[in-house]
Enzyme design. Sequence first.
Site, PDB file in Angstrom:
ATOM      1  N   GLU A 179      40.450 -57.749 116.704  1.00  0.00           N
ATOM      2  CA  GLU A 179      40.920 -58.535 116.640  1.00  0.00           C
ATOM      3  C   GLU A 179      41.899 -59.827 116.206  1.00  0.00           C
ATOM      4  O   GLU A 179      42.391 -60.081 115.525  1.00  0.00           O
ATOM      5  CB  GLU A 179      39.542 -59.912 115.529  1.00  0.00           C
ATOM      6  N   GLU A 221      31.245 -57.574 119.172  1.00  0.00           N
ATOM      7  CA  GLU A 221      30.271 -58.572 118.286  1.00  0.00           C
ATOM      8  C   GLU A 221      29.931 -59.893 118.640  1.00  0.00           C
ATOM      9  O   GLU A 221      30.659 -60.327 119.361  1.00  0.00           O
ATOM     10  CB  GLU A 221      31.796 -58.247 117.345  1.00  0.00           C
TER      11      GLU A 221
HETATM   12  C1  BGP Z   1      34.415 -60.736 112.376  1.00  0.00           C
HETATM   13  C2  BGP Z   1      35.457 -60.048 112.322  1.00  0.00           C
HETATM   14  C3  BGP Z   1      34.084 -58.967 111.496  1.00  0.00           C
HETATM   15  C4  BGP Z   1      32.910 -59.383 110.929  1.00  0.00           C
HETATM   16  C5  BGP Z   1      32.523 -60.945 112.120  1.00  0.00           C
HETATM   17  C6  BGP Z   1      32.003 -61.163 110.814  1.00  0.00           C
HETATM   18  O1  BGP Z   1      35.792 -61.915 112.426  1.00  0.00           O
HETATM   19  O2  BGP Z   1      35.599 -58.658 113.711  1.00  0.00           O
HETATM   20  O3  BGP Z   1      34.742 -57.893 111.244  1.00  0.00           O
HETATM   21  O4  BGP Z   1      32.955 -59.875 109.659  1.00  0.00           O
HETATM   22  O5  BGP Z   1      33.834 -62.338 112.475  1.00  0.00           O
HETATM   23  O6  BGP Z   1      32.467 -62.263 110.306  1.00  0.00           O
HETATM   24  P1  BGP Z   1      31.750 -62.214 108.639  1.00  0.00           P
HETATM   25  O7  BGP Z   1      31.582 -61.618 108.043  1.00  0.00           O
HETATM   26  O8  BGP Z   1      32.830 -63.389 108.046  1.00  0.00           O
HETATM   27  O9  BGP Z   1      30.703 -63.555 108.494  1.00  0.00           O
END
Ligand code: BGP
Length: 481
Positions: free
Chosen positions: A182, A378
Amino acid sequence: MPNKVFPEGFLWGGATAANQCEGAYDADGRGLSSVDVIPYGPERMKVARGERKMLSCEEGYSYPSHEAIDLYHRYKEDIRLFAEMGFKCYRLSVAWTRILPHGDDDEPNAAGIAFYRDIFEECRKYGIEPLVTIDHFDTPIDLILRYGGWKDRRMIDAYLKYCRVLFENYGSLVKYWITFNEINMLLHMSFMGAGIVFEEGENPEQVKYRAAHHELLASAKAVLMAHAMMPGSRLGCMLAAGQFYPYTCAPEDIWDGLEKDRDNYFFIDVQARGAYPVWAWKRMERAGVTPEMDAEDIATLKAGTVDFVAFSYYASRCTTADPEVFAKHARPGNAVFRAVVNPHLKNTEWGWQIDPLGLRVTANTLYDRYQKPLFVVENGLGAVDKVEEDGSIHDAYRIDYLRRHLEALRDAVCEDGIPVMGYTAWGCIDLVSASSGEMKKRYGMIYVDKDDAGGGTLERLRKDSFYWYKKVIATNGADLD
Ligand code: BGP
């Protein structure tokens, strides 16, 4: 009508990041990293954004990365569970400081090298293709202390030193790599994304765009190095995606949406097309924040373009040019992206808006823009789960979220003809939330017995979504029911 299925060889799987699951933060020679000093609790976002300086573990705070779900000691069990679900691919990140504890050591840490070799070999044993994120929210503290993180151009050489060690040691085990997780998060969570703390008197925009330039150069150089050292390797960039929808059809809102999208595409435009877009340069000139760039940089960016475009997708975003509308409808809480609430969508328990069709919109937009294969690395639902007395977990809400997103993705593939290489569900095993540091915000198909206060046995349990996803993979996405 024949069943719609995903292409043969589609890389089904799940995704994690080192700091959110490994734990063992100081074991076997691992050095301290940015993510190890981002605390749980109300200060978390300030530290993650680079607004509050915390470069060591301070008294009175707890740090979720330190133990996380202890995958470091349990990876065999965890990979066995991934294999049971039928994973074809496991996306994980390497912790930079497990390999180079000070960020740029001349000698790599042998224990760290052995750890990831074991993981990759374990994956291969089950026919699981590793997809490795080289830098997932992970800047060595020593480099932050010496250089101020990615503000400084010397970070490029440190990163390349780290890449060389990875490519030398794992070139025969890993084909797919992502240079930065990201990358556009650098603009929003500058410490988490790039080890940046804003100092008095600094122009934050200038700092961010200079750091972005360094990461973009590092990414291009890593692509060139990987292709030279590992013929056949495939390198990707990675975007925190999600289209900005205009709140109304007023032309000002349309323009605002376009501009906001550009903030994010900016990075991928460089990594996938090999040059800064004209509008980006003009915009930086107007703001007086253009980074230093010479002819060699231009040539490097042009030569080091990626092979595929990976992205995360959780939700679309909505925007308005009207400050009054914004004030009235702004997303509440500590949202990472400034956006307004889209009245057509429902929210998750954490206020993220659920928009399966938005995944199809996003995939189409990215492919129109870059014409490179896409990889959804993701996607998922963060929710509270309840363990029944018999140990079962009925997460129908998660199955519903995933099903609807996979239907939209299947349409993008089958109806629109978009080449998508694979899909790795985020946090396939429960792990620490990046934004909140919580355990109770669970994404997994595998439950981990751990709570926000650090209690729990760390036992792993299969949720209903585990069996559902297993069936999805077994039918190559034909059966999403
Ligand atoms: C993205 C990241 C992850 C992950 C995901 C979910 O931004 O690459 O590392 O954690 O989001 O977000 P969160 O964990 O804040 O719910």
